[in-house]
Design a protein around this motif. Structure first.
Motif, PDB file in Angstrom:
ATOM      1  N   ILE A   8      49.535 -28.048  33.920  1.00  0.00           N
ATOM      2  CA  ILE A   8      49.620 -26.570  33.345  1.00  0.00           C
ATOM      3  C   ILE A   8      49.125 -25.841  34.704  1.00  0.00           C
ATOM      4  CG2 ILE A   8      48.077 -25.104  31.957  1.00  0.00           C
ATOM      5  CD1 ILE A   8      47.817 -27.454  30.149  1.00  0.00           C
ATOM      6  N   CYS A   9      49.828 -24.646  34.799  1.00  0.00           N
ATOM      7  CA  CYS A   9      49.301 -23.536  35.501  1.00  0.00           C
ATOM      8  C   CYS A   9      48.915 -22.402  34.745  1.00  0.00           C
ATOM      9  CB  CYS A   9      50.471 -23.291  36.581  1.00  0.00           C
ATOM     10  SG  CYS A   9      50.035 -21.875  37.808  1.00  0.00           S
ATOM     11  N   CYS A  10      47.623 -21.730  34.782  1.00  0.00           N
ATOM     12  CA  CYS A  10      47.236 -20.600  33.968  1.00  0.00           C
ATOM     13  C   CYS A  10      47.256 -19.579  34.819  1.00  0.00           C
ATOM     14  CB  CYS A  10      46.079 -21.117  33.381  1.00  0.00           C
ATOM     15  SG  CYS A  10      45.453 -19.802  32.378  1.00  0.00           S
ATOM     16  N   ILE A  11      47.930 -18.334  34.536  1.00  0.00           N
ATOM     17  CA  ILE A  11      47.839 -17.192  35.507  1.00  0.00           C
ATOM     18  C   ILE A  11      46.758 -16.299  34.863  1.00  0.00           C
ATOM     19  CG2 ILE A  11      49.033 -15.223  36.141  1.00  0.00           C
ATOM     20  CD1 ILE A  11      51.579 -16.956  35.771  1.00  0.00           C
ATOM     21  N   GLY A  12      45.780 -16.230  35.644  1.00  0.00           N
ATOM     22  CA  GLY A  12      44.571 -15.514  35.268  1.00  0.00           C
ATOM     23  C   GLY A  12      43.317 -16.217  35.024  1.00  0.00           C
ATOM     24  N   ALA A  13      42.219 -15.948  35.693  1.00  0.00           N
ATOM     25  CA  ALA A  13      40.809 -16.848  35.555  1.00  0.00           C
ATOM     26  C   ALA A  13      39.930 -15.942  34.868  1.00  0.00           C
ATOM     27  CB  ALA A  13      40.271 -17.029  36.932  1.00  0.00           C
ATOM     28  N   GLY A  14      40.097 -15.333  33.724  1.00  0.00           N
ATOM     29  CA  GLY A  14      38.773 -14.595  33.150  1.00  0.00           C
ATOM     30  C   GLY A  14      38.223 -15.421  32.176  1.00  0.00           C
ATOM     31  N   TYR A  15      37.789 -14.438  31.212  1.00  0.00           N
ATOM     32  CA  TYR A  15      36.611 -15.032  30.054  1.00  0.00           C
ATOM     33  C   TYR A  15      37.397 -16.052  29.209  1.00  0.00           C
ATOM     34  CZ  TYR A  15      33.339 -11.680  31.880  1.00  0.00           C
ATOM     35  OH  TYR A  15      32.432 -10.882  32.606  1.00  0.00           O
ATOM     36  N   VAL A  16      38.497 -15.839  28.991  1.00  0.00           N
ATOM     37  CA  VAL A  16      39.376 -16.874  28.155  1.00  0.00           C
ATOM     38  C   VAL A  16      39.916 -17.955  28.644  1.00  0.00           C
ATOM     39  CG1 VAL A  16      41.177 -17.287  26.452  1.00  0.00           C
ATOM     40  CG2 VAL A  16      39.744 -15.000  26.312  1.00  0.00           C
ATOM     41  N   SER A  17      40.701 -17.812  29.813  1.00  0.00           N
ATOM     42  CA  SER A  17      41.468 -18.640  30.303  1.00  0.00           C
ATOM     43  C   SER A  17      40.308 -19.702  31.273  1.00  0.00           C
ATOM     44  CB  SER A  17      42.507 -18.285  31.310  1.00  0.00           C
ATOM     45  OG  SER A  17      41.856 -17.171  32.249  1.00  0.00           O
ATOM     46  N   GLY A  18      39.738 -19.081  31.930  1.00  0.00           N
ATOM     47  CA  GLY A  18      38.559 -19.947  32.750  1.00  0.00           C
ATOM     48  C   GLY A  18      38.128 -21.049  31.862  1.00  0.00           C
ATOM     49  N   PRO A  19      37.255 -21.060  30.954  1.00  0.00           N
ATOM     50  CA  PRO A  19      36.631 -21.866  30.176  1.00  0.00           C
ATOM     51  C   PRO A  19      37.636 -22.819  29.318  1.00  0.00           C
ATOM     52  CG  PRO A  19      35.544 -20.023  29.802  1.00  0.00           C
ATOM     53  CD  PRO A  19      36.803 -19.620  30.655  1.00  0.00           C
ATOM     54  N   THR A  20      38.887 -22.377  29.050  1.00  0.00           N
ATOM     55  CA  THR A  20      39.841 -22.936  28.102  1.00  0.00           C
ATOM     56  C   THR A  20      40.350 -24.034  28.948  1.00  0.00           C
ATOM     57  OG1 THR A  20      40.249 -21.131  26.832  1.00  0.00           O
ATOM     58  CG2 THR A  20      41.917 -22.615  27.131  1.00  0.00           C
ATOM     59  N   MET A  21      40.788 -23.655  30.309  1.00  0.00           N
ATOM     60  CA  MET A  21      41.297 -24.525  31.266  1.00  0.00           C
ATOM     61  C   MET A  21      40.554 -25.823  31.611  1.00  0.00           C
ATOM     62  SD  MET A  21      44.663 -23.944  31.092  1.00  0.00           S
ATOM     63  CE  MET A  21      44.366 -23.395  29.414  1.00  0.00           C
ATOM     64  N   ALA A  22      39.299 -25.279  31.686  1.00  0.00           N
ATOM     65  CA  ALA A  22      38.394 -26.328  32.210  1.00  0.00           C
ATOM     66  C   ALA A  22      38.094 -27.256  31.038  1.00  0.00           C
ATOM     67  CB  ALA A  22      36.922 -25.840  32.383  1.00  0.00           C
ATOM     68  N   VAL A  23      38.083 -26.937  29.871  1.00  0.00           N
ATOM     69  CA  VAL A  23      38.230 -28.052  28.649  1.00  0.00           C
ATOM     70  C   VAL A  23      39.364 -28.614  28.463  1.00  0.00           C
ATOM     71  CG1 VAL A  23      37.817 -28.232  26.190  1.00  0.00           C
ATOM     72  CG2 VAL A  23      36.473 -26.322  27.352  1.00  0.00           C
ATOM     73  N   VAL A  24      40.410 -27.959  28.917  1.00  0.00           N
ATOM     74  CA  VAL A  24      41.782 -29.000  28.904  1.00  0.00           C
ATOM     75  C   VAL A  24      41.731 -29.906  29.753  1.00  0.00           C
ATOM     76  CG1 VAL A  24      44.159 -28.559  29.357  1.00  0.00           C
ATOM     77  CG2 VAL A  24      43.304 -26.959  27.957  1.00  0.00           C
ATOM     78  N   ALA A  25      41.254 -29.554  31.086  1.00  0.00           N
ATOM     79  CA  ALA A  25      41.209 -30.329  32.243  1.00  0.00           C
ATOM     80  C   ALA A  25      40.102 -31.611  31.731  1.00  0.00           C
ATOM     81  CB  ALA A  25      40.679 -29.889  33.481  1.00  0.00           C
ATOM     82  N   LEU A  26      39.059 -31.157  31.198  1.00  0.00           N
ATOM     83  CA  LEU A  26      37.999 -32.359  30.711  1.00  0.00           C
ATOM     84  C   LEU A  26      38.614 -33.216  29.653  1.00  0.00           C
ATOM     85  CD1 LEU A  26      34.994 -33.418  30.733  1.00  0.00           C
ATOM     86  CD2 LEU A  26      34.698 -31.852  28.716  1.00  0.00           C
ATOM     87  N   LYS A  27      39.128 -32.848  28.773  1.00  0.00           N
ATOM     88  CA  LYS A  27      39.641 -33.667  27.818  1.00  0.00           C
ATOM     89  C   LYS A  27      41.211 -34.419  27.944  1.00  0.00           C
ATOM     90  CE  LYS A  27      36.406 -32.779  24.915  1.00  0.00           C
ATOM     91  NZ  LYS A  27      35.549 -33.680  24.289  1.00  0.00           N
ATOM     92  N   CYS A  28      41.930 -33.921  28.976  1.00  0.00           N
ATOM     93  CA  CYS A  28      43.188 -34.302  29.539  1.00  0.00           C
ATOM     94  C   CYS A  28      43.216 -34.500  31.023  1.00  0.00           C
ATOM     95  CB  CYS A  28      44.186 -33.281  29.113  1.00  0.00           C
ATOM     96  SG  CYS A  28      44.315 -32.838  27.383  1.00  0.00           S
ATOM     97  N   PRO A  29      42.418 -35.750  31.332  1.00  0.00           N
ATOM     98  CA  PRO A  29      42.113 -36.140  32.680  1.00  0.00           C
ATOM     99  C   PRO A  29      43.509 -36.601  33.353  1.00  0.00           C
ATOM    100  CG  PRO A  29      41.325 -37.689  31.412  1.00  0.00           C
ATOM    101  CD  PRO A  29      41.603 -36.595  30.490  1.00  0.00           C
ATOM    102  N   ASP A  30      44.601 -36.720  32.806  1.00  0.00           N
ATOM    103  CA  ASP A  30      46.027 -37.107  33.290  1.00  0.00           C
ATOM    104  C   ASP A  30      46.758 -35.862  33.483  1.00  0.00           C
ATOM    105  OD1 ASP A  30      45.391 -39.518  33.470  1.00  0.00           O
ATOM    106  OD2 ASP A  30      46.340 -40.071  31.331  1.00  0.00           O
TER     107      ASP A  30
END
Length: 92
Positions: A8-30
């Motif tokens: 996944i590549c997320c464009i924008g590191a704001g209040y929604v995308s930063g935490p959301t992508m961090a949790v995706v990375a945590l829950k989907c380590p592959d």
């Protein structure tokens, strides 16, 4: 990291995308999660010990995943072209 076609590549590191992508990375380590933004100060903050936003537990999630399968960058030219692109909406 071995490419699996589900990165996944997320464009924008704001209040929604930063935490959301961090949790995706945590829950989907592959899955490799890249977050890109043109704001150098914002990306520098995501790559530091002083995150740009506060959410309970977010520090631990980011520290656990950053550099493994979670990456923050301003280098738009090096976007993983085979990744899913997700543009998170701005929240006002």
């Amino acid at each position: 990291m071995q490419k699996n076609g589900e990165d996944i590549c997320c464009i924008g590191a704001g209040y929604v995308s930063g935490p959301t992508m961090a949790v995706v990375a945590l829950k989907c380590p592959d899955i490799e999660v890249a977050v890109v933004d043109i704001s150098v100060p914002r990306i520098n903050a995501w790559n530091s010990d002083q995150l740009p936003i506060y959410e309970p537990g977010l520090d631990e999630v980011v520290k656990q995943c950053r550099g493994k399968n979670l990456f923050f960058s301003t280098d738009v030219d090096k976007l993983p072209l085979d990744a899913w692109l997700k543009d998170m909406p701005a929240v006002s």
